[in-house]
Design an enzyme around this catalytic site. Structure first.
Site, PDB file in Angstrom:
ATOM      1  N   HIS A   1      -9.552   4.796  -1.591  1.00 22.82           N
ATOM      2  CA  HIS A   1      -8.477   5.248   0.108  1.00 22.82           C
ATOM      3  C   HIS A   1      -9.682   6.694   0.953  1.00 22.82           C
ATOM      4  O   HIS A   1     -10.127   7.271   0.615  1.00 22.82           O
ATOM      5  CB  HIS A   1      -7.223   5.454  -0.733  1.00 22.82           C
ATOM      6  CG  HIS A   1      -6.782   5.005  -1.247  1.00 22.82           C
ATOM      7  ND1 HIS A   1      -5.432   4.326  -0.844  1.00 22.82           N
ATOM      8  CD2 HIS A   1      -6.518   4.300  -2.144  1.00 22.82           C
ATOM      9  CE1 HIS A   1      -4.682   3.846  -1.565  1.00 22.82           C
ATOM     10  NE2 HIS A   1      -5.449   3.578  -2.308  1.00 22.82           N
TER      11      HIS A   1
ATOM     12  N   ASP B   1       0.259  -1.213   0.196  1.00 25.44           N
ATOM     13  CA  ASP B   1      -0.066   0.109  -0.038  1.00 25.44           C
ATOM     14  C   ASP B   1       0.731   0.756  -0.002  1.00 25.44           C
ATOM     15  O   ASP B   1       1.653   1.029   0.842  1.00 25.44           O
ATOM     16  CB  ASP B   1      -0.656   0.172   0.986  1.00 25.44           C
ATOM     17  CG  ASP B   1      -2.115   0.619   1.448  1.00 25.44           C
ATOM     18  OD1 ASP B   1      -2.174   1.654   0.278  1.00 25.44           O
ATOM     19  OD2 ASP B   1      -2.189   1.136   1.884  1.00 25.44           O
TER      20      ASP B   1
HETATM   21  P1  13P Z   1      -8.537   5.539   6.616  1.00 21.07           P
HETATM   22  O1  13P Z   1      -7.721   6.017   7.276  1.00 21.07           O
HETATM   23  O2  13P Z   1      -9.433   5.559   5.449  1.00 21.07           O
HETATM   24  O3  13P Z   1      -8.537   4.247   6.750  1.00 21.07           O
HETATM   25  O4  13P Z   1      -8.136   4.862   4.522  1.00 21.07           O
HETATM   26  C1  13P Z   1      -6.330   4.334   4.503  1.00 21.07           C
HETATM   27  C2  13P Z   1      -6.586   3.722   3.814  1.00 21.07           C
HETATM   28  O5  13P Z   1      -6.116   4.614   2.698  1.00 21.07           O
HETATM   29  C3  13P Z   1      -4.920   3.045   3.206  1.00 21.07           C
HETATM   30  O6  13P Z   1      -4.035   3.398   1.882  1.00 21.07           O
HETATM   31  O1  G3H Z   2      -2.103   4.906   4.115  1.00 21.52           O
HETATM   32  C1  G3H Z   2      -2.652   4.899   4.981  1.00 21.52           C
HETATM   33  C2  G3H Z   2      -2.545   4.302   6.109  1.00 21.52           C
HETATM   34  O2  G3H Z   2      -3.575   4.060   7.269  1.00 21.52           O
HETATM   35  C3  G3H Z   2      -1.406   4.993   7.377  1.00 21.52           C
HETATM   36  O3  G3H Z   2      -0.270   4.191   7.261  1.00 21.52           O
HETATM   37  O4  G3H Z   2       0.970   4.764   8.973  1.00 21.52           O
HETATM   38  O5  G3H Z   2       1.337   2.393   7.788  1.00 21.52           O
HETATM   39  O6  G3H Z   2       1.898   4.428   7.404  1.00 21.52           O
HETATM   40  P1  G3H Z   2       0.927   3.993   8.534  1.00 21.52           P
HETATM   41 ZN    ZN Z   3      -4.745   4.950   0.624  1.00 26.21          ZN
END
Ligand code: 13P
Ligand code: G3H
Ligand code: ZN
Length: 308
Positions: free
Chosen positions: A208, A82
């Site tokens: 997202h 991600d």
């Molecule tokens: P949220 O912070 O809304 O859960 O989104 C998570 C996300 O987009 C991870 O890529």
């Molecule tokens: O990208 C979105 C996540 O909620 C942030 O995750 O704290 O692992 O970078 P992270």
């Molecule tokens: Zn995200």
């Protein structure tokens, strides 16, 4: 079932017009909760790790756990990177058996985003690994970290990006934001923008920053000593409309974190004599499983494992 490529999940969700949950994890407990809940609901799922999850736990631990347990589950699932922020991280993910990656150069000029994404596709496509890319800028974490202003996706730019790169799925910025503080006013998603992009590109789309930030968890966290004020997420109604408009993968991280935190804070206060962390973490994970279930039912991916 062995791990499957994200390509398979993206294409089936797009073809049949439903949405698959993508849940973030950084440890064994969250991974187990996601896979066990998805298995119970016979739902295909993405399990995904960010770069900071990799920094926290180590990619060998994260990918090692997934590979070791994959045959234990009947549902098809993909291990996804991600918000990969560099080619180096993508290569690391490929070497460790990830079956899907996101390359996120959305904060760079479009031409640079295209160049790097195209290169990532050239690495991943021959290996059957799917690539998700982003055009536009979300609010929240991306906004805060980079000091950039949210920028909704321009459909023309998205078309140019998709045609020049050959990505499998596009994450447009449509009004959501990462984290628990998404909106200062009412929740908003530009549904007509999702519809326009879906019509123009006819491909899998990813949402997202979609956590709903359920009030019951915020109240519980604050009741037991937390201080989370003015948190606001995306309403379930907007999530449903987004799916009807063409979203095929929804990322959820914050809702899992809040469920865990609310359970943990309450149990720590209730079990004042407990000394075994498992007696605290175990019950808190039940809250996480509940919220994963709620999200999978909301997305409509329950029972869809048989399509893959
Ligand atoms: P949220 O912070 O809304 O859960 O989104 C998570 C996300 O987009 C991870 O890529
Ligand atoms: O990208 C979105 C996540 O909620 C942030 O995750 O704290 O692992 O970078 P992270
Ligand atoms: Zn995200």
């Amino acid at each position: 079932m062995p791990l499957v490529s994200g390509k398979l999940l993206f294409s089936v969700a797009h073809e049949y017009g439903f949405c698959i949950g993508a849940f973030n994890f950084s440890n064994m407990e969250f991974l187990k909760a996601i896979l066990e809940t998805a298995e119970e609901l016979e739902a295909p799922v993405f399990v995904q790790t960010t770069e900071s999850a990799i920094k926290y736990a180590g990619i060998e631990f994260l990918s090692g756990m997934v590979k070791e347990v994959s045959d234990k589950f009947k549902i098809p699932f993909a291990l996804h990177l991600d918000h990969g922020k560099s080619v180096e991280t993508v290569l690391k993910a490929i070497r460790h058996g990830y079956t899907s990656v996101m390359i996120d150069y959305s904060d760079k000029p479009l031409d640079e985003n295209i160049e790097v994404t195209r290169y990532v596709v050239s690495l991943c496509a021959p290996l059957g690994i799917s690539v998700e890319g982003e055009v536009g800028i979300l609010g929240g974490v991306e906004d805060e970290v980079k000091g950039l202003k949210e920028k909704l996706t321009d459909p023309e730019e998205a078309e140019k990006y998709v045609e020049s790169t050959g990505i499998d799925a596009l994450a447009p910025a449509v009004g959501t934001a990462h984290g628990p503080f998404k909106y200062s006013e009412s929740p908003f998603i530009d549904i007509s923008l999702i519809e326009e992009i879906k019509k123009k590109l006819n491909m899998p789309l990813v949402l997202h920053g979609a956590s709903s930030v359920y009030e019951e968890y915020i109240e519980e966290i604050n009741r037991y000593g937390g201080e989370i004020r003015n948190a606001k997420g995306v309403s379930e109604d907007l999530i449903k409309k987004s799916i009807e408009s063409g979203i095929n993968k929804i990322n959820t991280d914050t809702d899992l974190r809040l469920a865990f935190l609310s359970g943990l804070r309450r149990i720590i206060m209730e079990e004042r004599k407990a000394t075994d962390p498992r007696k605290l973490i175990g019950p808190a994970m039940e809250e996480v499983k509940e919220v994963i279930k709620r999200r999978i039912l909301l997305y409509g991916s329950e029972g869809k494992a048989c399509l893959i």
